[in-house]
Design an enzyme around this catalytic site. Structure first.
Site, PDB file in Angstrom:
ATOM      1  N   GLY A 171      12.047  -2.906  -7.563  1.00  0.00           N
ATOM      2  CA  GLY A 171      12.748  -3.093  -6.297  1.00  0.00           C
ATOM      3  C   GLY A 171      13.038  -1.769  -5.630  1.00  0.00           C
ATOM      4  N   GLY A 174      17.803  -6.663  -5.653  1.00  0.00           N
ATOM      5  CA  GLY A 174      17.339  -5.958  -6.848  1.00  0.00           C
ATOM      6  C   GLY A 174      16.653  -4.651  -6.533  1.00  0.00           C
ATOM      7  N   ALA A 175      17.174  -3.901  -5.560  1.00  0.00           N
ATOM      8  CA  ALA A 175      16.499  -2.680  -5.107  1.00  0.00           C
ATOM      9  C   ALA A 175      17.165  -1.406  -5.602  1.00  0.00           C
ATOM     10  CB  ALA A 175      16.439  -2.657  -3.577  1.00  0.00           C
ATOM     11  N   TYR A 188      13.739 -17.815 -19.712  1.00  0.00           N
ATOM     12  CA  TYR A 188      13.326 -16.863 -18.676  1.00  0.00           C
ATOM     13  C   TYR A 188      11.999 -17.303 -18.062  1.00  0.00           C
ATOM     14  CZ  TYR A 188      11.625 -12.575 -16.511  1.00  0.00           C
ATOM     15  OH  TYR A 188      11.119 -11.662 -15.613  1.00  0.00           O
ATOM     16  N   GLY A 195      14.086  -0.057 -10.904  1.00  0.00           N
ATOM     17  CA  GLY A 195      12.819  -0.711 -11.194  1.00  0.00           C
ATOM     18  C   GLY A 195      11.898  -0.862 -10.002  1.00  0.00           C
ATOM     19  N   SER A 197       6.499 -13.913 -12.552  1.00  0.00           N
ATOM     20  CA  SER A 197       6.036 -13.204 -13.737  1.00  0.00           C
ATOM     21  C   SER A 197       4.939 -13.993 -14.439  1.00  0.00           C
ATOM     22  CB  SER A 197       7.206 -13.002 -14.708  1.00  0.00           C
ATOM     23  OG  SER A 197       6.769 -12.555 -15.973  1.00  0.00           O
TER      24      SER A 197
END
Length: 303
Positions: free
Chosen positions: A27, A21-22, A186, A25, A151
């Site tokens: 990441g 996820g880089a 989620y 955002g 989260s």
């Protein structure tokens, strides 16, 4: 734009960091900052073009001081994750840090090719599988770390993990959606991230590998913008109160860079401090049960 505070003597110099996820955002912000601190990067991404653009940008900034590798994987596909892990193992003689950061939320009930609901597959099963596949290589590092993005939303899962409905069907029917079911699903996946870290820490006792989870806070990213007009509208309103990706990445970079003597193994961090967990997130029996259920789910893809 916020700038993550850089230490005078970064601990990341020369270390190899695998990060999912880089390409956007927090990441992306974390990858850039870790590169600035001298870390070599293995970027795991789904979109080849975007991943190469990010890698080229980081290389252009830091030249030959670091290496940046790209590994392509669809985090909803266990077959794809296994292929990428094999490529990582073939290329990287040592991995110092694994950052499980990729995440998503789906408003409709969709199953992956492995028969697992998409939100849980991407947010929990993917990091679980990738960690398992890379763990032996991580153990070759003097002080390895596994950092998983969770989260504050884990607190929405007030009933904990429903082991009788692992695919979360109750969240996506008409009444489930009416009650905000996809958001709670989620939250359940983010609870899974914490429980995974808890059980992983227990299983790694006596080794050189530490594990942490963290909450980046509400961050202004592209997250949840592909789930229809209602999700985009809600996200646009929330972004008025959001922090920048750089600010959201601060705790992630801090967990990667801080001397392990100053960290508590297995803990959940918020803004560089140990955070408050929900009752469900402190359930060590649920953590063990989730691990066993997850093992069964990844075994299916080997059949």
């Amino acid at each position: 734009m916020d700038r993550i505070h850089q230490t005078n003597d970064p601990n990341e110099r020369g270390k190899y960091v695998v990060i999912t996820g880089a390409t956007s955002g927090i990441g992306l912000a974390a990858a850039r900052e870790l590169a600035a601190r001298g870390a070599n990067l293995g970027i795991v991404a789904r979109n080849t073009t975007k991943a190469n653009e990010v890698a080229d940008g980081i290389r252009a900034t830091f030249g030959n001081r670091i290496t940046v590798d790209v590994f392509i994987a669809d985090m909803s596909s266990q077959r794809s994750i296994r292929r990428a892990a094999n490529e990582i193992l073939a290329k990287c003689p040592k991995i110092d840090i694994l950052i499980n950061n990729a995440g998503a939320m789906f408003v409709d009930h969709k199953l992956t090719e492995d028969g697992i609901e998409m939100t849980m597959a991407v947010n929990h099963i993917a990091p679980f599988l990738l960690t398992r596949l890379l763990l032996d290589r991580l153990m070759l590092s003097e002080h390895a770390r596994i950092i998983t993005t969770s989260s504050h939303g884990h607190k929405m899962a007030r009933q904990g993990i429903d082991f009788d409905d692992l695919n979360g069907k109750r969240y996506f029917g008409f009444f489930g959606k009416l009650k905000g079911g996809p958001n709670f699903r989620y939250g359940e996946s983010k609870l899974a991230n914490i429980l995974f870290t808890t059980e992983l820490t227990q299983r790694l006792k006596g080794t050189n590998v530490a594990a942490y989870s963290f909450d980046p806070g509400l961050v202004a990213t592209n997250f949840n913008r592909d789930n229809g007009w209602m999700a985009r509208m809600t996200t646009n309103v929330m972004m008025w109160f959001a922090r920048t990706p750089e600010k959201g990445a601060e705790t992630l970079v801090w967990l990667a860079d801080t001397d392990n003597k100053n960290l508590e193994n297995g803990r959940y961090y918020v803004d560089k401090r140990v955070g408050t967990l929900s009752v469900q997130a402190r359930n060590v029996e649920a953590a063990k049960k989730l691990w066993e259920a997850s093992e069964e789910q990844i075994l299916l893809s080997q059949a």
